[in-house]
Design an enzyme around this catalytic site. Structure first.
Site, short mmCIF file in Angstrom:
data_model
loop_
_atom_site.label_atom_id
_atom_site.label_comp_id
_atom_site.label_asym_id
_atom_site.label_seq_id
_atom_site.Cartn_x
_atom_site.Cartn_y
_atom_site.Cartn_z
N ASP A 151 0.91 -1.09 0.29
CA ASP A 151 0.07 0.00 -0.08
C ASP A 151 1.02 1.11 0.21
O ASP A 151 1.86 1.42 0.58
CB ASP A 151 -0.87 0.16 1.24
N ILE A 152 0.50 2.22 -0.85
CA ILE A 152 1.48 3.51 -0.86
C ILE A 152 0.91 4.37 0.32
O ILE A 152 1.86 5.40 0.47
CB ILE A 152 1.30 4.05 -2.17
N GLN B 223 -15.39 2.45 1.60
CA GLN B 223 -14.41 2.00 0.41
C GLN B 223 -13.92 3.20 -0.31
O GLN B 223 -14.83 4.07 -0.55
CB GLN B 223 -15.22 0.94 -0.41
N HIS C 260 -10.76 -5.39 -2.60
CA HIS C 260 -9.11 -5.39 -2.17
C HIS C 260 -9.53 -5.78 -0.65
O HIS C 260 -10.35 -5.23 0.01
CB HIS C 260 -8.39 -4.51 -2.34
N PHE C 261 -8.58 -6.61 -0.15
CA PHE C 261 -8.35 -6.82 1.22
C PHE C 261 -7.02 -5.87 1.74
O PHE C 261 -6.01 -5.89 0.97
CB PHE C 261 -7.80 -8.19 1.61
N HIS C 262 -6.90 -5.19 2.82
CA HIS C 262 -6.16 -4.64 3.28
C HIS C 262 -5.47 -5.65 4.43
O HIS C 262 -5.95 -6.17 5.25
CB HIS C 262 -6.09 -3.51 4.30
#
Length: 136
Positions: free
Chosen positions: A29-30, A92, A98-100
């Protein structure tokens, strides 16, 4: 504007890809909540949990677990949050499922917004009664 996660999956947008298989891609993740925060996405565009076929959802869960185990082994995290938000009401922000995978460390600064408190037993039972017929 094209979906940023579709662009990452296709290799047209930069990412720190950490794992992939036939149906999923995992990358960093950025905007990390903690060290090692990664995302797991399907290769095919699905907007949210309501759209993802069950077999692909299983593949995503397996990849999320692989990433979590790697974070524990490589980064020494003490726990992990697997976070998935479906819909604006659930916060969201990128509308590609997506999953974090958020590694957790003692004393890390991340505070999730949900603070559990005792629910109303009648309201809980009422919701359960509405759900049971649909779940067989």
């Amino acid at each position: 504007m094209a979906c940023v996660f579709c662009e990452i999956v296709a290799g047209r947008a930069p990412s720190q890809r950490i794992a992939e298989d036939a149906t999923t891609v995992a990358f960093m993740d950025i905007n990390p909540a903690t060290t090692g925060h990664a995302l797991v996405v399907p290769r095919v565009h699905f907007v949210n949990a309501f759209d993802v076929p069950p077999d692909i959802l299983g593949d995503l869960a397996r990849m999320a677990q692989r990433v979590a185990l790697a974070a524990r082994a490589a980064l020494g995290c003490a726990g992990v949050n697997l976070v998935q938000a479906s819909g604006s009401a659930a916060f969201q922000s990128v509308f590609h499922f997506h999953f974090h995978v958020i590694p957790r460390y003692p004393g890390d600064p991340l505070r999730l917004p949900w603070i559990p408190k005792r629910g109303d037993p009648a309201a809980i039972a009422g919701a359960a009664e509405k759900l049971r017929p649909l779940l067989g």
